[in-house]
Design a protein around this motif. Structure first.
Motif, PDB file in Angstrom:
ATOM      1  N   VAL A 153       0.632  -2.871  11.425  1.00  0.00           N
ATOM      2  CA  VAL A 153       0.638  -3.373  10.050  1.00  0.00           C
ATOM      3  C   VAL A 153       0.820  -4.883  10.039  1.00  0.00           C
ATOM      4  CG1 VAL A 153       3.132  -3.090   9.777  1.00  0.00           C
ATOM      5  CG2 VAL A 153       1.649  -3.063   7.768  1.00  0.00           C
TER       6      VAL A 153
ATOM      7  N   GLN B 195       0.920   5.401   1.393  1.00  0.00           N
ATOM      8  CA  GLN B 195       0.287   6.308   2.341  1.00  0.00           C
ATOM      9  C   GLN B 195       0.859   7.711   2.179  1.00  0.00           C
ATOM     10  OE1 GLN B 195       0.685   4.507   6.328  1.00  0.00           O
ATOM     11  NE2 GLN B 195       1.198   2.634   5.247  1.00  0.00           N
TER      12      GLN B 195
ATOM     13  N   ASN C 105       0.844  -1.193   0.000  1.00  0.00           N
ATOM     14  CA  ASN C 105       0.000   0.000   0.000  1.00  0.00           C
ATOM     15  C   ASN C 105       0.878   1.242   0.000  1.00  0.00           C
ATOM     16  OD1 ASN C 105       0.373   1.083   2.828  1.00  0.00           O
ATOM     17  ND2 ASN C 105      -0.463  -0.938   3.351  1.00  0.00           N
TER      18      ASN C 105
ATOM     19  N   TYR D 170       1.522  11.279   4.493  1.00  0.00           N
ATOM     20  CA  TYR D 170       1.631  11.828   5.835  1.00  0.00           C
ATOM     21  C   TYR D 170       1.881  13.328   5.750  1.00  0.00           C
ATOM     22  CZ  TYR D 170       2.122   7.133   7.792  1.00  0.00           C
ATOM     23  OH  TYR D 170       1.904   5.829   8.172  1.00  0.00           O
TER      24      TYR D 170
ATOM     25  N   GLU E 140      -0.809   1.967   9.017  1.00  0.00           N
ATOM     26  CA  GLU E 140      -0.688   3.346   9.481  1.00  0.00           C
ATOM     27  C   GLU E 140       0.338   3.427  10.596  1.00  0.00           C
ATOM     28  OE1 GLU E 140      -4.347   4.946  10.819  1.00  0.00           O
ATOM     29  OE2 GLU E 140      -3.441   6.717  11.736  1.00  0.00           O
ATOM     30  N   LEU E 141       1.257   4.372  10.471  1.00  0.00           N
ATOM     31  CA  LEU E 141       2.256   4.600  11.504  1.00  0.00           C
ATOM     32  C   LEU E 141       1.828   5.752  12.402  1.00  0.00           C
ATOM     33  CD1 LEU E 141       3.999   2.786   9.706  1.00  0.00           C
ATOM     34  CD2 LEU E 141       5.911   4.321  10.140  1.00  0.00           C
TER      35      LEU E 141
ATOM     36  N   VAL F 290       4.651   0.767   1.689  1.00  0.00           N
ATOM     37  CA  VAL F 290       4.741  -0.374   2.589  1.00  0.00           C
ATOM     38  C   VAL F 290       4.941  -1.621   1.751  1.00  0.00           C
ATOM     39  CG1 VAL F 290       3.586  -1.752   4.356  1.00  0.00           C
ATOM     40  CG2 VAL F 290       3.255   0.726   4.277  1.00  0.00           C
TER      41      VAL F 290
ATOM     42  N   ASP G 263      -3.552  -5.086   7.387  1.00  0.00           N
ATOM     43  CA  ASP G 263      -2.974  -4.470   6.193  1.00  0.00           C
ATOM     44  C   ASP G 263      -3.253  -2.978   6.139  1.00  0.00           C
ATOM     45  OD1 ASP G 263      -3.233  -4.688   2.592  1.00  0.00           O
ATOM     46  OD2 ASP G 263      -1.475  -4.475   3.867  1.00  0.00           O
ATOM     47  N   THR G 264      -3.345  -2.350   7.316  1.00  0.00           N
ATOM     48  CA  THR G 264      -3.573  -0.904   7.302  1.00  0.00           C
ATOM     49  C   THR G 264      -2.248  -0.168   7.232  1.00  0.00           C
ATOM     50  OG1 THR G 264      -3.597  -0.836   9.715  1.00  0.00           O
ATOM     51  CG2 THR G 264      -5.716  -1.069   8.596  1.00  0.00           C
TER      52      THR G 264
ATOM     53  N   ARG H  96      -4.595   1.188  -1.041  1.00  0.00           N
ATOM     54  CA  ARG H  96      -4.050  -0.148  -1.244  1.00  0.00           C
ATOM     55  C   ARG H  96      -3.628  -0.337  -2.695  1.00  0.00           C
ATOM     56  NH1 ARG H  96      -7.860  -0.926   2.813  1.00  0.00           N
ATOM     57  NH2 ARG H  96      -7.057  -2.101   4.596  1.00  0.00           N
TER      58      ARG H  96
ATOM     59  N   LEU I 201      -4.476   6.312   3.260  1.00  0.00           N
ATOM     60  CA  LEU I 201      -3.824   5.103   2.765  1.00  0.00           C
ATOM     61  C   LEU I 201      -4.572   4.609   1.538  1.00  0.00           C
ATOM     62  CD1 LEU I 201      -2.700   1.998   4.806  1.00  0.00           C
ATOM     63  CD2 LEU I 201      -4.321   1.706   2.929  1.00  0.00           C
TER      64      LEU I 201
ATOM     65  N   PHE J  99       4.604  13.845   2.958  1.00  0.00           N
ATOM     66  CA  PHE J  99       5.449  12.716   2.594  1.00  0.00           C
ATOM     67  C   PHE J  99       4.609  11.553   2.103  1.00  0.00           C
ATOM     68  CE2 PHE J  99       9.434  14.151   4.469  1.00  0.00           C
ATOM     69  CZ  PHE J  99       9.012  15.079   5.404  1.00  0.00           C
TER      70      PHE J  99
ATOM     71  N   HIS K 264      -0.568  10.618   9.962  1.00  0.00           N
ATOM     72  CA  HIS K 264      -1.120   9.886   8.831  1.00  0.00           C
ATOM     73  C   HIS K 264      -2.327  10.618   8.247  1.00  0.00           C
ATOM     74  CE1 HIS K 264      -3.620   6.645   7.001  1.00  0.00           C
ATOM     75  NE2 HIS K 264      -2.445   6.237   6.561  1.00  0.00           N
TER      76      HIS K 264
END
Lengths: 112, 115
Positions: free
Chosen positions: B96, A33, A31, A35, B103-104, A92, B100-101, A50, A48, A88, A45
């Motif tokens: 994670v 993301q 995925n 930020y 997010e940090l 992942v 499967d998200t 996928r 996101l 940013f 965050h």
């Protein structure tokens, strides 16, 4: 080298205008993301998307993902002075463990 | 706000001295990360952990070691600090892999200056 690279490095616009930031990456991902970071703070965050999605919306944010071009874009509509921050992208990837790799960021300045 | 505490928040040290930065979480998240942030480079991954005693290297791991003996604590050690390690260090946590998200959640950062 880093997985994600943002373009432009810096962007200055007037309040009310739209801001578009782009991100390119190099390998397959699980995925992607976006930020936001205000000066002197940690990252927060935003959204996101996928790898099997093409577009996603959240409030004034719209994110697109093109896995064939390995690129993504973040659009902020009707920008406000409070949107001034660094943005940013992060990718992942499952390499046994999930690594999250960030690009160098885009600095957005919204003039009131 | 996610319960992440970094300590110390600011540190000035001399070249050649050992330095340990601590990240403490109260969220019971499986993944913990250490990043460094430098002008023009964004955030670069140093090391990360996907469980107690399970760690892996990131993009810029040379000169750094990590340990995770408890779910809540992730330590970053500079065995012999160098001026090139002057940076702002961020800890992040994530669940994670479970959904499967990915997010940090980030801490507020630790600013390290090596003279």
């Amino acid at each position: 080298s880093q997985q994600g690279e943002e373009d432009p490095q810096a962007l200055s616009i007037q309040e009310g205008e739209n801001a578009t930031m782009n991100c390119s990456y190099k390998t397959s991902i699980n995925n992607l993301q976006w930020y936001r970071q205000n000066s002197g703070r940690g990252l927060v965050h935003l959204i996101l998307i996928r790898s099997n999605e093409r577009e996603k919306h959240s409030g004034r944010l719209r994110v697109t993902l093109d896995t064939s071009k390995k690129s993504s874009s973040l659009l902020i509509t009707a920008s406000r002075a409070a949107d001034t921050a660094s943005y940013f992208c992060a990718t992942v990837k499952n390499t046994g463990g999930f690594k999250t790799i960030f690009g160098a960021g885009t600095r957005l300045f919204v003039k009131a | 706000d996610a319960g992440i505490t970094q300590s110390p928040r600011h540190k000035v040290t001399e070249t050649g001295t050992p330095v340990t930065l601590r990240c403490h979480q109260t969220e019971n998240h499986r993944y913990m990360y250490w990043y460094r942030q430098d002008p023009g480079h964004g955030l670069r991954l140093i090391h990360y952990s996907y469980g107690v005693k399970d760690t892996d290297k990131g993009e810029v791991s040379d000169g750094y070691s990590v340990s995770r003996s408890k779910t809540e604590d992730f330590l970053l050690t500079l065995e012999s600090a160098t001026s090139s390690q002057t940076s702002v260090y961020f800890c992040a946590i994530s669940e994670v892999g479970r959904a499967d998200t990915g997010e940090l959640f980030f801490g507020e950062g630790s600013r390290l200056t090596v003279l």
